[in-house]
Design an enzyme around this catalytic site. Structure first.
Site, short mmCIF file in Angstrom:
data_model
loop_
_atom_site.label_atom_id
_atom_site.label_comp_id
_atom_site.label_asym_id
_atom_site.label_seq_id
_atom_site.Cartn_x
_atom_site.Cartn_y
_atom_site.Cartn_z
N TYR A 119 0.85 -1.20 0.00
CA TYR A 119 0.00 0.00 0.00
C TYR A 119 0.88 1.24 0.00
O TYR A 119 1.81 1.34 0.82
CB TYR A 119 -0.89 0.00 1.25
CG TYR A 119 -1.79 1.22 1.33
CD1 TYR A 119 -2.81 1.41 0.42
CD2 TYR A 119 -1.60 2.18 2.32
CE1 TYR A 119 -3.63 2.53 0.49
CE2 TYR A 119 -2.42 3.30 2.40
CZ TYR A 119 -3.43 3.47 1.48
OH TYR A 119 -4.24 4.58 1.54
N ASP A 131 9.35 4.19 -0.60
CA ASP A 131 8.25 4.68 0.22
C ASP A 131 8.61 4.40 1.67
O ASP A 131 8.50 3.27 2.14
CB ASP A 131 6.94 3.96 -0.18
CG ASP A 131 5.77 4.40 0.70
OD1 ASP A 131 6.01 5.10 1.70
OD2 ASP A 131 4.63 4.01 0.39
N LYS A 145 3.95 10.27 8.31
CA LYS A 145 3.83 9.67 9.65
C LYS A 145 4.79 10.25 10.69
O LYS A 145 4.61 11.37 11.12
CB LYS A 145 3.96 8.15 9.55
CG LYS A 145 2.79 7.53 8.72
CD LYS A 145 2.56 6.09 9.06
CE LYS A 145 1.70 5.35 8.07
NZ LYS A 145 0.27 5.46 8.26
C1 PLP Z 1 3.81 2.60 3.16
C2 PLP Z 1 2.74 3.64 3.11
N1 PLP Z 1 2.76 4.56 2.14
C3 PLP Z 1 1.84 5.53 2.04
C4 PLP Z 1 0.82 5.58 2.95
C5 PLP Z 1 -0.22 6.67 2.83
O1 PLP Z 1 -0.04 7.58 3.84
P1 PLP Z 1 -1.26 8.51 4.31
O2 PLP Z 1 -2.22 7.62 5.01
O3 PLP Z 1 -0.60 9.53 5.21
O4 PLP Z 1 -1.82 9.13 3.09
C6 PLP Z 1 0.74 4.65 3.98
C7 PLP Z 1 -0.36 4.71 4.96
O5 PLP Z 1 -0.51 3.90 5.83
C8 PLP Z 1 1.72 3.64 4.05
O6 PLP Z 1 1.68 2.71 5.01
#
Ligand code: PLP
Length: 459
Positions: free
Chosen positions: A167, A269, A297
């Site tokens: 994700y 990511d 985060k």
């Molecule tokens: C690995 C990863 N990338 C991107 C995101 C998206 O982040 P956001 O929820 O702040 O949009 C998440 C969200 O949990 C994530 O776990």
């Protein structure tokens, strides 16, 4: 084929009965949450602000947090290992963050003009990740969206290669093969691109190619097959939405080489790993530097924000306005104040040493329980993050997560924790995140609850 408990020492009927009992107990303990949920359902789809907060029978509504503790609206107290999906490495209501945010509050919270705080934070991110240029965003989704724009803008190509089962937020390019159902995912060596939900143009999935994690040869095959069409490769250096799957030794190094050889942009990511598994995230931990890193985060000390780091070459595209990176709230002073306090004053080198030590302690405690009760499980962790994986075998990719993990045991462990004062992520896919406020007593509480789960399961 999915693994079953039949050929382990664990009795499936016992697990089912305990799950039923614990579900009923959770419902009973969280009646006030149930009332709020009923009210919320009238104004929010599924009664929640974000789909990830949905839980059965209802989400536990939180009243407040302090340090490593949270209290729900029924007055139940928990040691918090959920930590806002890994955001709160600084702990709740951290006085250092609170002071910085209050000061900023009194001096104005938003101008849509730059403040010095954004420079201080960008300098610190450059120091931690080694990438020279930074821009700010408001979430992880925006960070990965900007990264994909950068990859496409830099190469003039459309196709994004991503890891099956990962994700990266909810913009179109990455909402493909996030949790593909087994009946749709196709062959492992050439997985189907499966859209995650409705609402994307029908051509979206054709521009994203999933490949299995921890398989550099599969990536090489995809890059060769799609030569001249690929913009970039996006991956979490350690997968963190299917419990935790660490990279095999040498995997990230090979991915780095392949991206360079094929002239595509490598995107890490680090929304979950950033500032949580080490000061400079997985980039520091594994010693491999991507072309673009996506953060959110934990870097903003509990306020909503994110960042994208990039090479000088990519930075020039942004500076010239050729790849549009922008937003009203980007680099918002309040968020920057929290980020500066978190990165410079709370998540210090000493704090990381303590987080790593606490994580080792917690994993060690869980390992001893696993051994004592013969559970088909093992622990995985890094920095502030870890989990018990309910599988006797190591998990290397999404398809292992589908087929090798005892999902009913994971679900039951979550219920045990929630019913005994350990707040954990809803659902069965996540991990714990420690904060600088966790004390030995909190770690002991986690292990004690895990032991009562294990001893009941073992009968
Ligand atoms: C690995 C990863 N990338 C991107 C995101 C998206 O982040 P956001 O929820 O702040 O949009 C998440 C969200 O949990 C994530 O776990």
């Amino acid at each position: 084929m999915t693994v079953t408990l039949e050929n382990t020492d664990v009795d499936p009927a016992r697990v089912a009965a305990l799950t039923e009992r614990e579900r009923a107990r959770l419902t009973e303990r969280t009646r006030r949450s149930g009332e709020l949920f009923a009210r919320a359902g009238a104004v929010m789809p599924a009664g929640v602000p974000s789909q990830f907060q949905k839980a059965d029978p209802w989400p536990v509504y939180v009243d407040r947090g302090d340090g490593a503790r949270v209290w729900d609206v029924d007055g139940n107290e928990y040691a918090d290992f959920h930590n806002g999906f890994g955001v709160m490495c600084v702990g709740h209501a951290n006085p250092v963050i609170a002071e910085a945010v209050k000061q900023r509050m009194d001096a104005g919270t938003h101008f849509a003009a730059p403040t010095e705080g954004s420079i201080v934070v960008a300098e610190e991110l450059r120091r931690r990740w080694g990438l020279p240029q930074w821009r700010f965003t408001n979430s992880g989704t925006e960070s990965t969206m900007d990264a994909v724009h950068l990859a496409r803008g830099a190469t003039g190509n459309d196709v994004l290669i991503k890891i099956e089962g990962t994700y990266h937020g909810h913009h179109d390019a990455v909402m493909v093969s996030v949790k593909p159902p087994p009946e749709l995912m196709g062959e492992r060596d050439h997985p189907n691109a499966v859209p995650y939900g409705l609402g994307y143009p029908s051509t979206t999935a054709s521009q994203t190619r999933p490949v299995p994690f921890n398989d550099a040869d599969a990536l090489e095959r995809a890059l060769t097959e799609l030569e001249g069409q690929v913009a970039g490769v996006i991956l979490e250096p350690a997968m963190m939405n299917v419990n935790i799957i660490p990279p095999d030794p040498g995997y990230l190094e090979r991915v780095r080489e392949l991206a360079s050889e094929h002239g595509v942009v490598l995107i890490f990511d680090e929304v979950k790993t950033g500032a949580a598994v080490a000061a400079g995230g997985a980039t520091e931990l594994y010693g491999v530097t991507p072309d673009v890193v996506c953060l959110a985060k934990a870097i903003c000390g509990g306020l909503p924000g994110g960042a994208v780091g990039m090479t000088d070459e990519l930075g020039e595209l942004v500076a010239a306005g050729r790849v549009r990176q922008q937003g009203t709230f980007n680099g918002n002073p309040l968020v920057m104040a929290a980020a500066e306090a978190a990165l410079l004053h709370v998540l210090t080198p000493g704090a990381y040493e303590r987080l790593h030590a606490a994580n080792r302690e917690l994993m060690g405690g869980c390992e001893r329980v696993i051994e004592r009760y013969g559970l088909p499980a093992h622990t995985v962790g890094m920095g502030a993050k870890g989990c018990v994986v309910m599988s006797a075998e190591p998990i290397r990719e999404y398809r292992d997560y589908l087929t090798k993990i005892h999902h009913p045991l994971t679900e039951l462990a979550w219920l045990y924790h929630m019913n005994r004062g350990v707040f954990m992520t809803p659902g069965v896919d996540e991990e714990w995140t420690l904060s600088v406020m966790h004390e030995d007593a909190d770690l002991r509480r986690y292990v004690e609850v895990f032991e009562s789960f294990a001893s009941d399961v073992a009968g």
